[in-house]
Design a protein around this motif. Structure first.
Motif, PDB file in Angstrom:
ATOM      1  N   GLY A   1      -0.773 -18.484   7.507  1.00  0.00           N
ATOM      2  CA  GLY A   1      -0.567 -17.077   7.807  1.00  0.00           C
ATOM      3  C   GLY A   1      -0.706 -16.237   6.552  1.00  0.00           C
ATOM      4  O   GLY A   1      -1.108 -16.724   5.498  1.00  0.00           O
ATOM      5  N   LEU A   2      -0.350 -14.959   6.663  1.00  0.00           N
ATOM      6  CA  LEU A   2      -0.487 -14.012   5.567  1.00  0.00           C
ATOM      7  C   LEU A   2       0.845 -13.347   5.261  1.00  0.00           C
ATOM      8  O   LEU A   2       1.657 -13.119   6.160  1.00  0.00           O
ATOM      9  N   ALA A   3       1.058 -13.030   4.003  1.00  0.00           N
ATOM     10  CA  ALA A   3       2.166 -12.177   3.568  1.00  0.00           C
ATOM     11  C   ALA A   3       1.581 -11.286   2.481  1.00  0.00           C
ATOM     12  O   ALA A   3       1.457 -11.696   1.332  1.00  0.00           O
ATOM     13  N   THR A   4       1.181 -10.091   2.857  1.00  0.00           N
ATOM     14  CA  THR A   4       0.357  -9.263   1.988  1.00  0.00           C
ATOM     15  C   THR A   4       0.820  -7.821   1.964  1.00  0.00           C
ATOM     16  O   THR A   4       1.303  -7.292   2.974  1.00  0.00           O
ATOM     17  N   GLY A   5       0.633  -7.180   0.815  1.00  0.00           N
ATOM     18  CA  GLY A   5       0.936  -5.762   0.685  1.00  0.00           C
ATOM     19  C   GLY A   5      -0.119  -4.864   1.290  1.00  0.00           C
ATOM     20  O   GLY A   5       0.031  -3.645   1.303  1.00  0.00           O
ATOM     21  N   ASN A   6      -1.183  -5.440   1.825  1.00  0.00           N
ATOM     22  CA  ASN A   6      -2.201  -4.667   2.531  1.00  0.00           C
ATOM     23  C   ASN A   6      -1.705  -4.227   3.905  1.00  0.00           C
ATOM     24  O   ASN A   6      -0.922  -4.936   4.552  1.00  0.00           O
ATOM     25  N   LEU A   7      -2.190  -3.093   4.372  1.00  0.00           N
ATOM     26  CA  LEU A   7      -2.089  -2.775   5.786  1.00  0.00           C
ATOM     27  C   LEU A   7      -2.842  -3.852   6.561  1.00  0.00           C
ATOM     28  O   LEU A   7      -3.792  -4.438   6.053  1.00  0.00           O
ATOM     29  N   GLU A   8      -2.438  -4.092   7.800  1.00  0.00           N
ATOM     30  CA  GLU A   8      -3.069  -5.187   8.545  1.00  0.00           C
ATOM     31  C   GLU A   8      -4.578  -4.977   8.688  1.00  0.00           C
ATOM     32  O   GLU A   8      -5.360  -5.921   8.490  1.00  0.00           O
ATOM     33  N   VAL A   9      -5.000  -3.771   9.016  1.00  0.00           N
ATOM     34  CA  VAL A   9      -6.434  -3.524   9.185  1.00  0.00           C
ATOM     35  C   VAL A   9      -7.167  -3.754   7.869  1.00  0.00           C
ATOM     36  O   VAL A   9      -8.238  -4.364   7.831  1.00  0.00           O
TER      37      VAL A   9
ATOM     38  N   ASP B   1       0.810  -1.216   0.000  1.00  0.00           N
ATOM     39  CA  ASP B   1       0.000   0.000   0.000  1.00  0.00           C
ATOM     40  C   ASP B   1       0.852   1.279   0.000  1.00  0.00           C
ATOM     41  O   ASP B   1       0.561   2.203  -0.759  1.00  0.00           O
ATOM     42  N   PRO B   2       1.902   1.393   0.834  1.00  0.00           N
ATOM     43  CA  PRO B   2       2.718   2.610   0.773  1.00  0.00           C
ATOM     44  C   PRO B   2       3.410   2.800  -0.575  1.00  0.00           C
ATOM     45  O   PRO B   2       3.543   3.939  -1.048  1.00  0.00           O
ATOM     46  N   MET B   3       3.846   1.713  -1.212  1.00  0.00           N
ATOM     47  CA  MET B   3       4.447   1.821  -2.544  1.00  0.00           C
ATOM     48  C   MET B   3       3.454   2.381  -3.547  1.00  0.00           C
ATOM     49  O   MET B   3       3.803   3.227  -4.395  1.00  0.00           O
ATOM     50  N   ILE B   4       2.217   1.923  -3.470  1.00  0.00           N
ATOM     51  CA  ILE B   4       1.178   2.388  -4.388  1.00  0.00           C
ATOM     52  C   ILE B   4       0.928   3.880  -4.197  1.00  0.00           C
ATOM     53  O   ILE B   4       0.807   4.644  -5.168  1.00  0.00           O
ATOM     54  N   VAL B   5       0.859   4.311  -2.941  1.00  0.00           N
ATOM     55  CA  VAL B   5       0.621   5.728  -2.652  1.00  0.00           C
ATOM     56  C   VAL B   5       1.775   6.583  -3.177  1.00  0.00           C
ATOM     57  O   VAL B   5       1.557   7.630  -3.805  1.00  0.00           O
ATOM     58  N   ARG B   6       2.997   6.143  -2.927  1.00  0.00           N
ATOM     59  CA  ARG B   6       4.156   6.915  -3.416  1.00  0.00           C
ATOM     60  C   ARG B   6       4.124   7.037  -4.941  1.00  0.00           C
ATOM     61  O   ARG B   6       4.404   8.104  -5.498  1.00  0.00           O
ATOM     62  N   GLU B   7       3.787   5.939  -5.608  1.00  0.00           N
ATOM     63  CA  GLU B   7       3.729   5.970  -7.060  1.00  0.00           C
ATOM     64  C   GLU B   7       2.650   6.934  -7.544  1.00  0.00           C
ATOM     65  O   GLU B   7       2.865   7.710  -8.493  1.00  0.00           O
ATOM     66  N   ALA B   8       1.487   6.906  -6.904  1.00  0.00           N
ATOM     67  CA  ALA B   8       0.396   7.797  -7.298  1.00  0.00           C
ATOM     68  C   ALA B   8       0.784   9.254  -7.094  1.00  0.00           C
ATOM     69  O   ALA B   8       0.525  10.118  -7.951  1.00  0.00           O
ATOM     70  N   LEU B   9       1.427   9.543  -5.972  1.00  0.00           N
ATOM     71  CA  LEU B   9       1.822  10.924  -5.690  1.00  0.00           C
ATOM     72  C   LEU B   9       2.906  11.410  -6.645  1.00  0.00           C
ATOM     73  O   LEU B   9       2.874  12.554  -7.123  1.00  0.00           O
ATOM     74  N   GLU B  10       3.867  10.551  -6.928  1.00  0.00           N
ATOM     75  CA  GLU B  10       4.952  10.933  -7.828  1.00  0.00           C
ATOM     76  C   GLU B  10       4.447  11.232  -9.230  1.00  0.00           C
ATOM     77  O   GLU B  10       4.958  12.119  -9.912  1.00  0.00           O
ATOM     78  N   ARG B  11       3.436  10.502  -9.666  1.00  0.00           N
ATOM     79  CA  ARG B  11       2.857  10.753 -10.987  1.00  0.00           C
ATOM     80  C   ARG B  11       2.227  12.135 -11.071  1.00  0.00           C
ATOM     81  O   ARG B  11       2.084  12.707 -12.151  1.00  0.00           O
ATOM     82  N   HIS B  12       1.851  12.672  -9.912  1.00  0.00           N
ATOM     83  CA  HIS B  12       1.221  13.989  -9.878  1.00  0.00           C
ATOM     84  C   HIS B  12       2.163  15.051  -9.295  1.00  0.00           C
ATOM     85  O   HIS B  12       1.729  16.151  -8.939  1.00  0.00           O
TER      86      HIS B  12
END
Length: 225
Positions: free
Chosen positions: A110-118, A47-58
């Motif tokens: 268990g889980l290994a996910t790019g999601n925030l835990e919540v 999720d943080p990688m996605i946000v950084r990418e979205a912000l950088e594009r703008h």
């Protein structure tokens, strides 16, 4: 004890775009971005990688305080979008596969996910799958997928104690699951239920590749071999 770490999106379920819609709403509210998720491909990213990418594009930059505000709004919107999604679905064979694996005394899910835990818990609860996973590694632990997988393995090993864990497996639908799982010291299982087909996943050299989780016999044989 063998640790089985599952990715969520594209591996266990599809949200019908609920995550991207929620993140787009949060980006608009916090940064004023219209269509903030346009042209962003989230597959396998945290999720943080996605946000950084979205912000950088703008042409935007964000500090950690901005991220905290953004993700607080995102999680609120995510719950709404999941409840409203008409395309949310559990992928073929997933419920049966998890039930079967959960019964195996030598496997610990268990889980290994790019999601925030919540966010991960919200999606799994919507799918009725939340009771299968008692530990994991999440984007809220680390933005780096290799590191969050290592954290998941550490937590799984601690949960398995006093039994020692023999090996960890990462199950995912993207090349990133395979690459980072291998970097974290896990064996990798690719499922072609997301945006990548069998041929594309095979190019990344997973230890096992299957069409979907209805193929429970070869999966269980591989996990216990």
């Amino acid at each position: 004890m063998r640790l089985i770490l599952f990715d969520i999106d594209g591996t266990l379920l599809l949200t019908g775009g609920a995550g991207s819609k929620a993140l787009a709403r949060a980006l608009h509210e916090i940064y004023g971005l219209a269509n903030g998720m346009e042209a962003i491909k989230p597959d396998g990213k945290t999720d943080p990688m996605i946000v950084r990418e979205a912000l950088e594009r703008h042409g935007n930059r964000a500090g950690e305080n901005d991220f905290e505000r953004l993700f607080s709004r995102y999680l609120s919107y995510l719950e709404e979008e999941l409840q409203q999604s008409r395309s949310f679905k559990v992928l073929p064979g997933v419920a049966e596969c998890l039930a079967q694996l959960h019964q195996q005394p030598d496997l610990l899910l268990g889980l290994a996910t790019g999601n925030l835990e919540v966010g991960a818990r919200l999606k799994l609860r919507q799918a009725g799958l939340d009771t299968y996973f008692s530990y994991g590694g999440y984007a809220s632990d680390s933005e780096n997928r290799t590191e969050l997988i290592r954290i998941a393995i550490e937590r799984g090993a601690a949960k398995a104690a006093p039994r020692s864990h023999q090996v960890a497996f990462v199950v995912g639908d993207t090349p990133r699951d395979i690459i980072h799982g291998r970097e974290a010291g896990a064996r990798t299982i690719a499922v072609a239920t997301g945006s990548y087909n069998i041929a594309q996943l095979t190019e990344c050299h997973p230890d096992l590749v299957i069409e979907n989780l209805t193929e429970q016999d070869p999966l269980l044989e591989f996990l216990l071999s």
